[in-house]
Structures are given as structure tokens and as C-alpha cells.
Motif scaffolding. Structure first.
Motif, PDB file in Angstrom:
ATOM      1  N   GLU A 100       0.831  -1.216   0.000  1.00 33.22           N
ATOM      2  CA  GLU A 100       0.000   0.000   0.000  1.00 33.22           C
ATOM      3  C   GLU A 100       0.862   1.261   0.000  1.00 33.22           C
ATOM      4  O   GLU A 100       1.930   1.289   0.604  1.00 33.22           O
ATOM      5  N   PHE A 101       0.349   2.298  -0.662  1.00 32.32           N
ATOM      6  CA  PHE A 101       0.924   3.633  -0.522  1.00 32.32           C
ATOM      7  C   PHE A 101       0.193   4.333   0.622  1.00 32.32           C
ATOM      8  O   PHE A 101      -1.027   4.231   0.755  1.00 32.32           O
ATOM      9  N   GLU A 110      -4.285  10.553  -7.676  1.00 34.31           N
ATOM     10  CA  GLU A 110      -5.067   9.860  -8.696  1.00 34.31           C
ATOM     11  C   GLU A 110      -4.292   9.906 -10.009  1.00 34.31           C
ATOM     12  O   GLU A 110      -3.840  10.978 -10.432  1.00 34.31           O
ATOM     13  N   VAL A 111      -4.113   8.771 -10.631  1.00 34.64           N
ATOM     14  CA  VAL A 111      -3.383   8.686 -11.891  1.00 34.64           C
ATOM     15  C   VAL A 111      -4.357   8.230 -12.970  1.00 34.64           C
ATOM     16  O   VAL A 111      -4.834   7.085 -12.952  1.00 34.64           O
ATOM     17  N   GLY A 112      -4.683   9.131 -13.892  1.00 27.83           N
ATOM     18  CA  GLY A 112      -5.584   8.809 -14.981  1.00 27.83           C
ATOM     19  C   GLY A 112      -4.834   8.598 -16.280  1.00 27.83           C
ATOM     20  O   GLY A 112      -3.600   8.518 -16.311  1.00 27.83           O
ATOM     21  N   GLU A 113      -5.578   8.542 -17.385  1.00 21.38           N
ATOM     22  CA  GLU A 113      -4.955   8.309 -18.685  1.00 21.38           C
ATOM     23  C   GLU A 113      -4.155   9.517 -19.142  1.00 21.38           C
ATOM     24  O   GLU A 113      -3.090   9.370 -19.747  1.00 21.38           O
ATOM     25  N   ASP A 114      -4.673  10.711 -18.870  1.00 25.23           N
ATOM     26  CA  ASP A 114      -4.044  11.931 -19.367  1.00 25.23           C
ATOM     27  C   ASP A 114      -3.503  12.836 -18.264  1.00 25.23           C
ATOM     28  O   ASP A 114      -2.690  13.723 -18.542  1.00 25.23           O
ATOM     29  N   GLU A 169      -2.050  19.429 -10.800  1.00 25.21           N
ATOM     30  CA  GLU A 169      -2.335  18.521 -11.901  1.00 25.21           C
ATOM     31  C   GLU A 169      -1.084  18.363 -12.765  1.00 25.21           C
ATOM     32  O   GLU A 169      -0.384  19.339 -13.059  1.00 25.21           O
ATOM     33  N   ILE A 170      -0.837  17.117 -13.147  1.00 22.87           N
ATOM     34  CA  ILE A 170       0.318  16.780 -13.970  1.00 22.87           C
ATOM     35  C   ILE A 170      -0.198  16.217 -15.282  1.00 22.87           C
ATOM     36  O   ILE A 170      -0.781  15.118 -15.308  1.00 22.87           O
ATOM     37  N   GLY A 171      -0.029  16.963 -16.350  1.00 18.65           N
ATOM     38  CA  GLY A 171      -0.439  16.467 -17.644  1.00 18.65           C
ATOM     39  C   GLY A 171       0.531  15.401 -18.132  1.00 18.65           C
ATOM     40  O   GLY A 171       1.753  15.602 -18.134  1.00 18.65           O
ATOM     41  N   LEU A 172       0.005  14.260 -18.520  1.00 17.85           N
ATOM     42  CA  LEU A 172       0.834  13.125 -18.925  1.00 17.85           C
ATOM     43  C   LEU A 172       1.008  13.139 -20.441  1.00 17.85           C
ATOM     44  O   LEU A 172       0.037  13.070 -21.187  1.00 17.85           O
ATOM     45  N   GLU A 173       2.247  13.213 -20.883  1.00 18.36           N
ATOM     46  CA  GLU A 173       2.562  13.278 -22.299  1.00 18.36           C
ATOM     47  C   GLU A 173       2.786  11.895 -22.908  1.00 18.36           C
ATOM     48  O   GLU A 173       2.941  11.766 -24.117  1.00 18.36           O
ATOM     49  N   ALA A 174       2.850  10.890 -22.059  1.00 18.87           N
ATOM     50  CA  ALA A 174       3.029   9.510 -22.517  1.00 18.87           C
ATOM     51  C   ALA A 174       2.298   8.603 -21.544  1.00 18.87           C
ATOM     52  O   ALA A 174       1.981   8.994 -20.419  1.00 18.87           O
ATOM     53  N   ASP A 175       2.003   7.402 -21.993  1.00 14.89           N
ATOM     54  CA  ASP A 175       1.350   6.440 -21.111  1.00 14.89           C
ATOM     55  C   ASP A 175       2.259   6.109 -19.940  1.00 14.89           C
ATOM     56  O   ASP A 175       3.469   5.905 -20.095  1.00 14.89           O
ATOM     57  N   VAL A 176       1.669   6.048 -18.744  1.00 15.18           N
ATOM     58  CA  VAL A 176       2.411   5.636 -17.565  1.00 15.18           C
ATOM     59  C   VAL A 176       1.439   4.887 -16.659  1.00 15.18           C
ATOM     60  O   VAL A 176       0.333   5.351 -16.384  1.00 15.18           O
ATOM     61  N   SER A 177       1.838   3.704 -16.229  1.00 12.49           N
ATOM     62  CA  SER A 177       0.976   2.940 -15.336  1.00 12.49           C
ATOM     63  C   SER A 177       1.034   3.524 -13.936  1.00 12.49           C
ATOM     64  O   SER A 177       2.019   4.164 -13.540  1.00 12.49           O
ATOM     65  N   GLU A 178      -0.035   3.320 -13.169  1.00 12.74           N
ATOM     66  CA  GLU A 178      -0.088   3.883 -11.816  1.00 12.74           C
ATOM     67  C   GLU A 178       1.063   3.405 -10.936  1.00 12.74           C
ATOM     68  O   GLU A 178       1.672   4.221 -10.237  1.00 12.74           O
ATOM     69  N   PRO A 179       1.428   2.107 -10.938  1.00 11.47           N
ATOM     70  CA  PRO A 179       2.547   1.691 -10.077  1.00 11.47           C
ATOM     71  C   PRO A 179       3.847   2.393 -10.431  1.00 11.47           C
ATOM     72  O   PRO A 179       4.618   2.753  -9.543  1.00 11.47           O
ATOM     73  N   VAL A 180       4.103   2.575 -11.725  1.00 13.02           N
ATOM     74  CA  VAL A 180       5.329   3.250 -12.132  1.00 13.02           C
ATOM     75  C   VAL A 180       5.305   4.701 -11.667  1.00 13.02           C
ATOM     76  O   VAL A 180       6.285   5.213 -11.119  1.00 13.02           O
ATOM     77  N   PHE A 181       4.190   5.382 -11.858  1.00 14.75           N
ATOM     78  CA  PHE A 181       4.096   6.787 -11.457  1.00 14.75           C
ATOM     79  C   PHE A 181       4.284   6.935  -9.945  1.00 14.75           C
ATOM     80  O   PHE A 181       5.094   7.746  -9.480  1.00 14.75           O
ATOM     81  N   LEU A 182       3.535   6.178  -9.160  1.00  9.07           N
ATOM     82  CA  LEU A 182       3.599   6.340  -7.708  1.00  9.07           C
ATOM     83  C   LEU A 182       4.964   5.931  -7.162  1.00  9.07           C
ATOM     84  O   LEU A 182       5.510   6.589  -6.265  1.00  9.07           O
ATOM     85  N   ASN A 183       5.531   4.851  -7.695  1.00 10.34           N
ATOM     86  CA  ASN A 183       6.860   4.459  -7.245  1.00 10.34           C
ATOM     87  C   ASN A 183       7.900   5.522  -7.579  1.00 10.34           C
ATOM     88  O   ASN A 183       8.850   5.731  -6.831  1.00 10.34           O
ATOM     89  N   SER A 184       7.704   6.201  -8.702  1.00 10.03           N
ATOM     90  CA  SER A 184       8.702   7.187  -9.109  1.00 10.03           C
ATOM     91  C   SER A 184       8.679   8.438  -8.235  1.00 10.03           C
ATOM     92  O   SER A 184       9.682   9.135  -8.125  1.00 10.03           O
ATOM     93  N   ILE A 185       7.548   8.733  -7.580  1.00  9.08           N
ATOM     94  CA  ILE A 185       7.486   9.952  -6.755  1.00  9.08           C
ATOM     95  C   ILE A 185       7.597   9.676  -5.269  1.00  9.08           C
ATOM     96  O   ILE A 185       7.683  10.621  -4.475  1.00  9.08           O
ATOM     97  N   ARG A 186       7.620   8.431  -4.847  1.00  9.69           N
ATOM     98  CA  ARG A 186       7.480   8.184  -3.416  1.00  9.69           C
ATOM     99  C   ARG A 186       8.721   8.497  -2.594  1.00  9.69           C
ATOM    100  O   ARG A 186       8.645   8.511  -1.361  1.00  9.69           O
ATOM    101  N   ALA A 187       9.846   8.767  -3.222  1.00  8.48           N
ATOM    102  CA  ALA A 187      11.002   9.225  -2.451  1.00  8.48           C
ATOM    103  C   ALA A 187      11.102  10.738  -2.412  1.00  8.48           C
ATOM    104  O   ALA A 187      11.974  11.283  -1.735  1.00  8.48           O
TER     105      ALA A 187
END
Length: 598
Positions: A100-101, A110-114, A169-187
Motif C-alpha cells: 500500500e501507498f 489519482e493517476v488517470g490516462e491523461d 495537476e500533472i499532464g501526462l505526455e506519454a502512457d504511464v501505469s499507476e505503479p510506475v508513477f507512484l513508485n517514481s514519486i514516493r522518495a
């Protein structure tokens, strides 16, 4: 391993000192007392949740001289990681035991498509008394992107914007899965107040190559965590409870002090003698643990990283794949791990070198469709090692391997001197290679020299102790770290592409893998899809075949808390073994508390 010896996270630019970021599957339980305990039990007594406020001081080590500390973690020199964990809040935390985060400075994400939306907690306050707002979070993310944060793979500064007082809000310029996004910011920590960093943001906006950020060295921090900077002397940093912290209701002691301790021997002596109340994370063998007072308890946590050999890929000999493969066959990783662990259970040999973490429970191999297709380099197969060197044009003369020009196959292997478990592993590895006829010279270095000059400076190395994963279990992160990170390109000079044969066919026709596009594709793929699994297998095979690093062993973190004046939750609580570090996280949630004063 020393008190602040941890791998650097790719969530911040990885040319800096080491920062810990964990992510683990499976539990690592609170080991409990290894003595008889006291009358209140091994954890110091029951925690009721309404412990009264005390004037007690909690003391733990720091390996950075307090008088030399600077508080910008983008600066290479003298940033105090462990004190930083109590002075600053992480955006979010990760509970390794459940996956869990957990809320930190953020209350929601919240991580959406865009678009990804990050929302700050109500009541987050800077230590200068200013409310933390979405503008502060925006600044943090902007500066991180200027500083080559991996979010740059799927967004840019102009697409990160505060939309109200608490949300960005973070506009996503490429596809990113939620686990990758959250793991990348958690530090990431909320550690960029306008008072200290707004001018730097503007300078970076005008000139992305500016060194303003990496040269900034504030002597005092303005934090967001439960403890605020009070003063720093030559031997001790004093932080005091911040009454306006959103964690304040659960903190029941007045001061958190950090005592300068140089090396493991001094740290062990400090907890034996009661001059510190805890050791954050330090490798400790069973015989050393047995020397601690009965009131000391151990907490083990999974780290999902460990020691490897980093090869300089521009080295005349180590740049040859056959040489790296021969070295892998000549070293018995099981013996290396056993000797490093000193008879304990804190180290596990890497079963199959793929760059994927999970060697304690075998979960690293669960990602492989057919583990038998991968070379395990197990044991000491010196016959195969000799074949590989001969294929590369080497011959053995008077027991020593030389190349076609008669030049000896030799190299220096550097490790940090204070990391006693790495030194023990290196001594074993060194002996295996020398017995095989490779001339190696083990060089131990002071931490500052090792990280400041050898790894991240101009001195460099032939081969060096390095971490083969930066703390994540999802293979996107660990493989990207070893094959495609800033460190891969600049620390051990690994190329951007390699020629690799089909999986399980080392003699087959090779094709070129360009790592950048491979990871750009993987970042947005569904972690549970067949296509994702296939790509992970292909990248793991590239690692296994070409060996950018040679993983030797994986570790667990060992934390120690004295319960003479404090109480800590027992092994049934997921926070104890799940969120790093117990010494810096548990006080936030009222699960490491001071005993009532007599």
C-alpha cells in the motif's frame, strides 16, 4: 553496512549521495528482543495511543558531522539523509508488507490516462510558520524535473500546474501505469520552500543547465516534518517537536537528536552504552547482536537491493562481455553472501543475475517465463570461466591470465571502508578471483572519497561495489536503473544499446536492443499484461547475458531500538516492518513513543 549506507533512488537525480527508497513484496517481521527483555516486555510496554507528552530526547546516529551539514539533497556534499527524514515529509510512504501507498505530505493521489492529480494534506506547515500550498508542491515538482527526475519520461515542467490551494495537476505526455508513477514519486520530499528555492526555480527556468541548484547549500533547513531544526554543533544536531505539524498529536517526546558516529564499531558501542536510543539501519552479525543489552529490539525490513560489482565498461578488459561472464563464473556468490552475513540471515545470494530484486523469497525468478533459459553463473565454474577468457583471446601464463599482447588481466576493486559487510564480501570475492588467476587489488576508501571522487567524481574506478537495484521490486524500476539510468551511463559507462541473442540462445544471432525506447514503452504498459511480462523477460535476458553489473547478494535492513526509555510496536503491526525507517516513520504515527517520565 553503515548507518546511512543506502542506494540512491532514481526518484531524484542519481549522481548524488545515496538515498533510500524501498518497495518490497512480503513481510519482514519485527525480530523482537534477543535477550530476556524487561518487565514491560521486549517492546517496552503496551502503546495505548494516548501516551502523555514528555520532555524526553530520542537520540540516533548520523554519519554526517552536524556542523558540516547542508540541507539541499540535490547538492553532493554533506546532506544528512536520516535527519532529513524527520525534518522533511515525503509526499507519500510505501508499506512493503502490504504493497500500500500511505499518506505523507499528500492526502490523495489519482493517476488517470491523461492527468495525474496530487493533493496536499490539510494542515501541512513549513517550519517558518507558512502554510504549505499547492504552489510549493508545484515548485518541488518543477525543480525535480529540471533536475532530471524520471517523471520527465512522461511529463514536462509546463504540464505541472497548481490548480487550487492544495492540488497540482500533472499532464501526462506519454502512457504511464499507476505503479510506475507512484513508485517514481514516493522518495520525493516536500523540501523546497519559496524562501529558499523560488529564485533557484526561476534561474533553472531561464537556464536548465544552471548549477544554482546543485551548488546551493543551506546551513539551516525549512522543513515540513514532525521535528524542526534547532541547532547543530560539531557532534550533535538538535531538532525539536514542531507543534504545528499535522503529525504533532502522535509525537510525545520533545527532542530528536542526531549524534555524529563514524563507523559501525562506534554505532554498536553507542547502543551498548546507552548513548543512543536507536540505530537506523546497520548490518549487525549475530555475535554483535548478542552483545547488546536485553532491552534492545531488532526490526528487519526488506530493502530489495544489495551489493554488486560495477564494471567500468570503458576499461580495456572489463569492457569485454566474456571477461565479465568469466568473473561471474569464478565467484561463488553463496560463499560471498555467507561470509558477508557473519553467520546471520541478513544476506541472500543472488540466484540468477537478472537485475530483478527478490532473492530472499525467490520472487525475482517469478518474473521469468523459464528460469532455466537464463545463465545462473552458479558456484565456481572455473572451467567455463577459462573457456570464456580463451574465447576472448586470453591465455594463462604461470597461473595468471594475460591478453593477446601479454598484458595481465588485472583491476582494482574499490569498496567503502566503513561498510564492513561489503568489505568482508569483497575479501571473499577477491580471493576467488586471485585463485583463478585474475590479478585483483582490493582498495577500501573513506565514504566521502568513495562517493565524491570514485563513483561521482573524476577519479573513477576499474570495478567498484555498487547496488544492483535501487529498492523497488517492480522490474521496470530495477532494470531501468541498471540498464538505462544516469548512473549506468555516467558511473559505470554502460552503452545505450547492446547486441543480444534470443533468450536462452547465447550462441544465436544477435539483435541490437536500444534501451531508451524499450523503457519508454514499458513505462506505460499494464504490469499484469502478457506483453509487459515478455518485455521484462527480454530486458532481464539482456542483463543476464551482457552483465552491466554483477549482482552478488541481496540484503535486509536491520534497525535497533532500545526500550529503556521508549516503547515500540511489536511484530503484529505492519508499520513496524513495512515502512522505512522505523526510527523516522513510527514517531509520526505514535508507534514509537517515550515512556512516561518517573
Amino acid at each position: 553496512m553503515s548507518q546511512e549506507s543506502v542506494p540512491h533512488s532514481t526518484a531524484e537525480t542519481s549522481r548524488r549521495r545515496l538515498l533510500q527508497s524501498t518497495g518490497a513484496a512480503g513481510a519482514a517481521a519485527l525480530a523482537g528482543c534477543f535477550g530476556g527483555g524487561d518487565s514491560d516486555g521486549p517492546t517496552g510496554g503496551e502503546i495505548t495511543g494516548d501516551e502523555p507528552m514528555t520532555e524526553r530526547t530520542f537520540t540516533a546516529p548520523t554519519s554526517v558531522i552536524p556542523g558540516d551539514m547542508q540541507w539541499n539533497d540535490s547538492n553532493d556534499s554533506n546532506y544528512p539523509d536520516r535527519p532529513g527524514f524527520v525534518v522533511f515529509d515525503r509526499l507519500l510512504y510505501f508499506r512493503a508488507t502490504t504493497g500500500e501507498f500511505v499518506e505523507g505530505a499528500l492526502s490523495d493521489w489519482e493517476v488517470g490516462e491523461d492527468t495525474a492529480t496530487l493533493t496536499l494534506q490539510e494542515g501541512v506547515t513549513w517550519h517558518n510558520g507558512e502554510d504549505a500550498t499547492a504552489a510549493d508542491l508545484e515548485r518541488k515538482l518543477h525543480i525535480s524535473l529540471y533536475d532530471n527526475h524520471p517523471m520527465g519520461n512522461y511529463t514536462s515542467v509546463e504540464n505541472v500546474e497548481a490548480v487550487d490551494d492544495r492540488s497540482v495537476e500533472i499532464g501526462l505526455e506519454a502512457d504511464v501505469s499507476e505503479p510506475v508513477f507512484l513508485n517514481s514519486i514516493r522518495a520525493l520530499q516536500l523540501d523546497r520552500p519559496a524562501e529558499q528555492y523560488e529564485d533557484i526555480r526561476q534561474e533553472l527556468a531561464d537556464d536548465p543547465d544552471s548549477t544554482a541548484l546543485t551548488e546551493f547549500a543551506p546551513e539551516e533547513p525549512i522543513g515540513t516534518g514532525p521535528f524542526a531544526y534547532e541547532n547543530a554543533g560539531e557532534q550533535e544536531l538538535v531538532t525539536t517537536k514542531f507543534e504545528d505539524s499535522h503529525w504533532a498529536d502522535d509525537v510525545n517526546f520533545r527532542e530528536y537528536r542526531f549524534q555524529f558516529i563514524d563507523g559501525n564499531e562506534q554505532a554498536w558501542q553507542a547502543i551498548r552504552g546507552g548513548t543512543v536510543d536507536a540505530l537506523h539501519n546497520i548490518f549487525t552479525s549475530p555475535d554483535i547482536k548478542a552483545s547488546f543489552p536485553d532491552t534492545v529490539v531488532e526490526i528487519q525490513q526488506p530493502t530489495n537491493w544489495g551489493k554488486s560489482i560495477a564494471f567500468d565498461h570503458e576499461h580495456e578488459h572489463l569492457g569485454q562481455r566474456e571477461v565479465r561472464q568469466a568473473i561471474a563464473h569464478a565467484i561463488d556468490r553463496e560463499v560471498v553472501a555467507e561470509n558477508s552475513a557473519g553467520g546471520g540471515d541478513a544476506k541472500a545470494p543472488v540466484e540468477i543475475p537478472t537485475g530483478i530484486a527478490g532473492n530472499f523469497d525467490g520472487s525475482a525468478q517469478d518474473w521469468l517465463d523459464d528460469p532455466d533459459d537464463f545463465e545462473d553463473y552458479s558456484g565456481q565454474n572455473t572451467e567455463r570461466a577459462a573457456e570464456l577468457l580463451e574465447e576472448a583471446g586470453f591465455s594463462r601464463e604461470n597461473g595468471t591470465w594475460v591478453d593477446e599482447d601479454g598484458e595481465t588481466l588485472e583491476f582494482e576493486y574499490k569498496v567503502p571502508a566503513a561498510w564492513n559487510d561489503w568489505v568482508d564480501a569483497a575479501i571473499t570475492m577477491n580471493q576467488h578471483l586471485q585463485d583463478f588467476g585474475i590479478e585483483t587489488n582490493l582498495v577500501t576508501r573513506d565514504d566521502g572519497v568513495y562517493f565524491g571522487e570514485d563513483l561521482y567524481g573524476d577519479t573513477g574506478f576499474d570495478a567498484a561495489g555498487f547496488w544492483f537495484s535501487d529498492g523497488w521490486t517492480y522490474p521496470y524500476h530495477s532494470l531501468n536503473w541498471s540498464l538505462n539510468s544516469w548512473d549506468a551511463r555516467n558511473v559505470y559507462n554502460y552503452p545505450e544499446s547492446v547486441d543480444v541473442p534470443p533468450i536462452g540462445e547465447p550462441d544465436g544471432e544477435s539483435e541490437t536492443i536500444e534501451f531508451g525506447p524499450e523503457f519508454e514503452a514499458l513505462v506505460g504498459m499494464d504490469p499484469d499484461s502478457d506483453g509487459t511480462r515478455q518485455k521484462i523477460n527480454e530486458l532481464a535476458w539482456a542483463f543476464n547475458y551482457d552483465l552491466p553489473l554483477l549482482p552478488l547478494m541481496e540484503k535486509v535492513d536491520q534497525c535497533f531500538v532500545s526500550t529503556e526509555n521508549f516503547k515500540v510496536v511489536d511484530e503484529s503491526d505492519a508499520d513496524a516492518s513495512g515502512i522505512q525507517y522505523p526510527t523516522t516513520f513510527l514517531p509520526r504515527v505514535g508507534k514509537l513513543v517515550a515512556r512516561a517520565e518517573e
